[in-house]
Each structure stands twice: as structure tokens, then as C-alpha cells.
Design a protein around this motif. Structure first.
Motif, mmCIF file in Angstrom:
data_model
loop_
_atom_site.group_PDB
_atom_site.id
_atom_site.type_symbol
_atom_site.label_atom_id
_atom_site.label_comp_id
_atom_site.label_asym_id
_atom_site.label_seq_id
_atom_site.Cartn_x
_atom_site.Cartn_y
_atom_site.Cartn_z
ATOM 1 N N LEU A 298 0.833 -1.218 0.000
ATOM 2 C CA LEU A 298 0.000 0.000 0.000
ATOM 3 C C LEU A 298 0.864 1.263 0.000
ATOM 4 O O LEU A 298 0.416 2.325 -0.426
ATOM 5 C CB LEU A 298 -0.951 0.005 1.209
ATOM 6 C CG LEU A 298 -2.062 -1.047 1.181
ATOM 7 C CD1 LEU A 298 -2.819 -1.058 2.497
ATOM 8 C CD2 LEU A 298 -3.017 -0.802 0.012
ATOM 9 N N HIS A 299 2.111 1.141 0.481
ATOM 10 C CA HIS A 299 3.021 2.297 0.453
ATOM 11 C C HIS A 299 3.287 2.746 -0.987
ATOM 12 O O HIS A 299 3.758 3.849 -1.212
ATOM 13 C CB HIS A 299 4.352 1.966 1.141
ATOM 14 C CG HIS A 299 4.198 1.700 2.614
ATOM 15 N ND1 HIS A 299 4.892 0.719 3.271
ATOM 16 C CD2 HIS A 299 3.401 2.269 3.542
ATOM 17 C CE1 HIS A 299 4.529 0.705 4.540
ATOM 18 N NE2 HIS A 299 3.629 1.635 4.727
ATOM 19 N N TRP A 300 3.040 1.856 -1.930
ATOM 20 C CA TRP A 300 3.272 2.197 -3.345
ATOM 21 C C TRP A 300 2.018 2.766 -4.003
ATOM 22 O O TRP A 300 2.044 3.104 -5.184
ATOM 23 C CB TRP A 300 3.690 0.941 -4.132
ATOM 24 C CG TRP A 300 4.906 0.243 -3.621
ATOM 25 C CD1 TRP A 300 5.966 0.805 -2.968
ATOM 26 C CD2 TRP A 300 5.209 -1.159 -3.748
ATOM 27 N NE1 TRP A 300 6.901 -0.160 -2.671
ATOM 28 C CE2 TRP A 300 6.468 -1.368 -3.140
ATOM 29 C CE3 TRP A 300 4.540 -2.245 -4.311
ATOM 30 C CZ2 TRP A 300 7.068 -2.634 -3.078
ATOM 31 C CZ3 TRP A 300 5.137 -3.490 -4.260
ATOM 32 C CH2 TRP A 300 6.389 -3.689 -3.650
ATOM 33 N N SER A 301 0.907 2.838 -3.274
ATOM 34 C CA SER A 301 -0.356 3.156 -3.946
ATOM 35 C C SER A 301 -0.324 4.564 -4.563
ATOM 36 O O SER A 301 -0.825 4.769 -5.671
ATOM 37 C CB SER A 301 -1.544 2.994 -2.996
ATOM 38 O OG SER A 301 -1.375 3.815 -1.868
ATOM 39 N N TYR A 302 0.299 5.521 -3.857
ATOM 40 C CA TYR A 302 0.307 6.895 -4.371
ATOM 41 C C TYR A 302 1.085 6.971 -5.695
ATOM 42 O O TYR A 302 0.577 7.505 -6.688
ATOM 43 C CB TYR A 302 0.916 7.851 -3.332
ATOM 44 C CG TYR A 302 0.965 9.278 -3.809
ATOM 45 C CD1 TYR A 302 -0.183 10.069 -3.786
ATOM 46 C CD2 TYR A 302 2.145 9.828 -4.314
ATOM 47 C CE1 TYR A 302 -0.145 11.383 -4.254
ATOM 48 C CE2 TYR A 302 2.191 11.131 -4.776
ATOM 49 C CZ TYR A 302 1.048 11.902 -4.747
ATOM 50 O OH TYR A 302 1.088 13.191 -5.210
ATOM 51 N N SER A 303 2.298 6.382 -5.711
ATOM 52 C CA SER A 303 3.109 6.497 -6.936
ATOM 53 C C SER A 303 2.509 5.659 -8.071
ATOM 54 O O SER A 303 2.676 5.984 -9.248
ATOM 55 C CB SER A 303 4.570 6.121 -6.680
ATOM 56 O OG SER A 303 4.688 4.752 -6.418
ATOM 57 N N ILE A 304 1.789 4.602 -7.711
ATOM 58 C CA ILE A 304 1.098 3.831 -8.764
ATOM 59 C C ILE A 304 -0.021 4.673 -9.367
ATOM 60 O O ILE A 304 -0.167 4.776 -10.592
ATOM 61 C CB ILE A 304 0.564 2.498 -8.193
ATOM 62 C CG1 ILE A 304 1.737 1.532 -7.969
ATOM 63 C CG2 ILE A 304 -0.486 1.882 -9.124
ATOM 64 C CD1 ILE A 304 1.350 0.195 -7.380
ATOM 65 N N ARG A 305 -0.796 5.318 -8.491
ATOM 66 C CA ARG A 305 -1.910 6.132 -9.007
ATOM 67 C C ARG A 305 -1.389 7.341 -9.792
ATOM 68 O O ARG A 305 -1.917 7.697 -10.834
ATOM 69 C CB ARG A 305 -2.799 6.611 -7.852
ATOM 70 C CG ARG A 305 -3.604 5.508 -7.197
ATOM 71 C CD ARG A 305 -4.713 6.099 -6.310
ATOM 72 N NE ARG A 305 -4.210 7.086 -5.375
ATOM 73 C CZ ARG A 305 -3.864 6.838 -4.123
ATOM 74 N NH1 ARG A 305 -3.968 5.611 -3.644
ATOM 75 N NH2 ARG A 305 -3.404 7.789 -3.334
ATOM 76 N N GLU A 306 -0.318 7.969 -9.256
ATOM 77 C CA GLU A 306 0.153 9.223 -9.842
ATOM 78 C C GLU A 306 1.012 9.022 -11.077
ATOM 79 O O GLU A 306 0.966 9.809 -12.011
ATOM 80 C CB GLU A 306 0.954 10.032 -8.801
ATOM 81 C CG GLU A 306 0.116 10.527 -7.642
ATOM 82 C CD GLU A 306 -1.023 11.428 -8.088
ATOM 83 O OE1 GLU A 306 -0.767 12.399 -8.816
ATOM 84 O OE2 GLU A 306 -2.179 11.135 -7.722
ATOM 85 N N SER A 307 1.884 7.978 -11.048
ATOM 86 C CA SER A 307 2.852 7.874 -12.142
ATOM 87 C C SER A 307 3.063 6.445 -12.624
ATOM 88 O O SER A 307 4.051 6.168 -13.309
ATOM 89 C CB SER A 307 4.197 8.475 -11.698
ATOM 90 O OG SER A 307 4.643 7.822 -10.521
ATOM 91 N N ALA A 308 2.147 5.541 -12.257
ATOM 92 C CA ALA A 308 2.231 4.140 -12.716
ATOM 93 C C ALA A 308 3.623 3.551 -12.447
ATOM 94 O O ALA A 308 4.143 2.791 -13.256
ATOM 95 C CB ALA A 308 1.852 4.037 -14.187
ATOM 96 N N THR A 309 4.188 3.932 -11.294
ATOM 97 C CA THR A 309 5.553 3.502 -10.988
ATOM 98 C C THR A 309 5.642 2.989 -9.557
ATOM 99 O O THR A 309 5.011 3.546 -8.653
ATOM 100 C CB THR A 309 6.528 4.704 -11.133
ATOM 101 O OG1 THR A 309 6.384 5.236 -12.439
ATOM 102 C CG2 THR A 309 7.973 4.294 -10.900
ATOM 103 N N VAL A 310 6.418 1.925 -9.368
ATOM 104 C CA VAL A 310 6.775 1.445 -8.027
ATOM 105 C C VAL A 310 8.266 1.700 -7.849
ATOM 106 O O VAL A 310 9.070 1.279 -8.683
ATOM 107 C CB VAL A 310 6.483 -0.065 -7.873
ATOM 108 C CG1 VAL A 310 7.109 -0.612 -6.591
ATOM 109 C CG2 VAL A 310 4.971 -0.303 -7.886
ATOM 110 N N ARG A 311 8.617 2.413 -6.782
ATOM 111 C CA ARG A 311 10.033 2.660 -6.474
ATOM 112 C C ARG A 311 10.374 1.967 -5.173
ATOM 113 O O ARG A 311 9.706 2.182 -4.158
ATOM 114 C CB ARG A 311 10.300 4.164 -6.319
ATOM 115 C CG ARG A 311 10.089 4.945 -7.580
ATOM 116 C CD ARG A 311 10.405 6.427 -7.426
ATOM 117 N NE ARG A 311 9.984 7.136 -8.628
ATOM 118 C CZ ARG A 311 8.740 7.561 -8.823
ATOM 119 N NH1 ARG A 311 7.821 7.399 -7.897
ATOM 120 N NH2 ARG A 311 8.428 8.156 -9.967
#
Ligand SMILES: NC(=O)c1ccc[n+]([C@@H]2O[C@H](COP(=O)([O-])OP(=O)(O)OC[C@H]3O[C@@H](n4cnc5c(N)ncnc54)[C@H](OP(=O)(O)O)[C@@H]3O)[C@@H](O)[C@H]2O)c1
Length: 284
Positions: free
Chosen positions: A141-154
């Protein structure tokens, strides 16, 4: 009466659901009852695990306790609760620990804090069960923002594989340990059915949300800087990074059969978890 600590947290909240589903009486500790948002039927009590004076009232009439503590205060809070539970006549304590507490090579802070907490529980004289999960699927879930915003997992340590577990399965095993006979003195190392790298988790998430996602490995320094930017205190940020680095060791990728042994059914897959939580990765 069953007492749940960490009641507003990921696993404690899921343990409450299991106990309520079995029609059992549940009391929950929180420092903030006004915003705890716990289900009807739960007796909500304001208490602070760092304040031993607040615990006797919370433990009055309690026979079984689910103990979840977090961060640098794990040893102190486990000891406070275990001491108060023994004084209150509690019969059984189920402690949420860490899978890596069982890794002899793990001398970094988080497993060390949990070993100290486990020692306090063992020393209390109350019957105990240690529940030691490997990484939670819900950490994604920590990746949810970057997935929604930029389709990216860092994420750092891209080669590391962890046999991640659904918190639901941790709760099912914990509820069994709280309610059934035969779990006293047992140490349960819990994993999901398959070890996954962050890149492999990204592929599953892409498939579930129906959108291509990019995995970008970042340096441990960049990941720690992100934690500090999000307000994690420096001691905890350093402890989290030491824990994450251990994903490069083979210990975290071993799949254990414990969930099936305790519950009689296979642990849930990351696909199942992702499907259930799809909305978190797609909401506007
Ligand atoms: N994430 C992982 O991959 C992973 C893997 C293995 C083990 N673990 C272990 O799992 C535990 C975290 O579980 P979680 O993620 O379910 O918890 P969480 O979501 O981080 O929730 C923290 C809970 O602790 C409660 N809490 C914090 N300080 C408190 C205090 N002073 N007095 C009373 N309650 C307090 C909070 O309650 P209020 O705010 O309502 O008071 C909240 O319910 C940690 O011990 C961690 O080491 C995590």
C-alpha cells in the motif's frame, strides 16, 4: 473477555474481525477512542502501553490478550503489558512478533526489539504463543500513491525476495491461538505461499489493476530519505532500512507451511490480496 492491542492497526483490526465473527466478547485498547472507528460490539478503552497505570483497568476481567506493539518501544510496551496481564490473571498472551526474530544472523534493531519483547512475555508466567510473520503483503500500500500518480513502483533491494503474507492469515492464526487449545508455547513463523521481489509484486499489481506499471529500483539512501521526508524518526528509519536490506538474504524467501498447518487451508496469494485491495491502487 479478549483484549486486543494495536486494535486500530493492520493486524489487530483483522484479529478483532475474526473474534467478532466467532461471536466472542472483545475489548480494544487505543490512545484515541474518538477516532478509532472500531466495529459496533467492541468495547473501546483508552489506554497507553507506555503508561503502566492505564493498563489494570483495561485488563480487568480479561482472560486472553492479542499483543501488538510497534517501533522502538516494542520491548518496553511488551514488558508493560505482560507484567500487567500476569497481575490481572490473564491466561493466554499471543504476541505479534517478527519472522526475523527467528533468524540467528539478524542482529539489527527490529528483530532484536521483538526478541526482547518475547523474553518479557515468556518471563510473565502467562501461557504464550509467538506469531512471527514475514513481510506483510499490505506493505505494498506504500506504493499506492506512486502507482496512481505515475504508474511507478520505487523500492530498494530489487533482487530481494520475501515470502510475503496477507495480514488476514496472520489474524486467522492469531485468533486460533487465542481461542483453541494446543497453541501454548508454540512459535509460529508465518509466510505466504510464494516469495516475491518488489518487481514481481509490481507485475501482479499491474495485472490486477489492468494498467502497465514500471518498477524502478532506488538506492537504500534514497529510500531512507523518503522515510525521513514522510516523518519517520531517524532511529526508526535506520531500523526499517536494516530490515529491508535483509530481503537480500535467503532467510526471508523461505516459504513455511505454518498457516496451512494451523488453519487447515493454504495461505492467501498476493494476487488475492491485490484483488481485494484493488481500489487503493486505482482510486482518483
Ligand atoms: N509490516 C511488516 O511487514 C511486518 C512484518 C513482520 C512483523 N511486523 C510487526 O507488526 C507490528 C505492527 O503491526 P501492524 O502493522 O498491525 O500495526 P500498525 O498498523 O503499525 O498499528 C500500530 C498500532 O499500535 C498502536 N499503538 C502504538 N503506540 C501505542 C501506545 N503507546 N499505546 C497503545 N497502542 C499503541 C496504535 O494504536 P492507536 O494509534 O489507536 O493508539 C495502532 O493500533 C510491529 O511489531 C512490526 O514489527 C510487521
Amino acid at each position: 473477555m479478549f483484549l486486543v492491542t494495536g486494535a486500530t492497526g493492520t493486524v489487530g483490526r483483522a484479529v478483532i474481525d475474526r473474534l467478532l465473527a466467532a461471536d466472542l466478547p472483545v475489548r480494544a485498547i487505543t490512545r484515541r477512542p474518538e477516532s478509532a472507528d472500531l466495529p459496533t460490539g467492541v468495547e473501546v478503552v483508552r489506554a497507553d502501553l507506555g503508561d503502566p497505570g492505564s493498563l489494570p483497568a483495561a485488563l480487568a476481567g480479561v482472560r486472553r490478550v492479542f499483543l501488538s506493539t510497534s517501533g522502538t518501544e516494542i520491548p518496553e510496551h511488551d514488558a508493560n503489558l505482560a507484567t500487567a496481564a500476569a497481575a490481572a490473571g490473564v491466561e493466554r498472551l499471543v504476541k505479534l512478533s517478527s519472522g526475523r526474530a527467528g533468524d540467528a544472523a539478524a542482529t539489527d534493531p527490529i528483530p532484536s526489539w521483538h526478541r526482547a519483547g518475547e523474553a518479557a512475555v515468556r518471563a510473565s508466567g502467562v501461557d504464550w504463543t509467538m506469531v512471527r510473520p514475514m513481510g506483510f503483503m499490505s506493505n505494498a500500500l506504500h506504493w499506492s500513491y506512486s502507482i496512481r500518480e505515475s504508474a511507478t513502483v520505487r523500492a530498494p533491494f530489487g533482487q530481494g525476495r520475501i515470502a510475503v503474507i496477507d495480514p488476514f492469515d496472520i489474524a486467522v492464526v492469531s485468533a486460533a491461538a487465542l481461542t483453541e487449545p494446543g497453541h501454548a508455547g508454540k512459535v509460529y513463523t508465518l509466510t505466504g505461499p510464494r516469495a516475491l521481489s518488489p518487481g514481481e509484486q509490481t507485475e501482479v499489481l499491474a495485472e490486477i489493476i489492468g494498467r502497465p506499471l514500471r518498477f524502478e529500483e532506488i538506492s537504500p539512501e534514497a529510500a531512507e530519505a523518503d522515510l525521513l521526508r514522510f516523518g519517520v524518526d531517524p532511529e526508526m528509519a535506520s531500523a526499517i532500512m536494516a530490515l529491508r536490506a535483509m530481503a537480500l538474504e535467503s532467510f526471508t524467501s523461505v516459504v513455511h507451511p505454518t498457516v496451512a498447518e494451523v488453519t487447515g487451508r493454504s495461505p492467501r496469494t498476493f494476487q488475492e490480496w491485490a484483488l481485494e485491495n484493488k481500489g487503493q491502487f486505482t482510486a482518483a
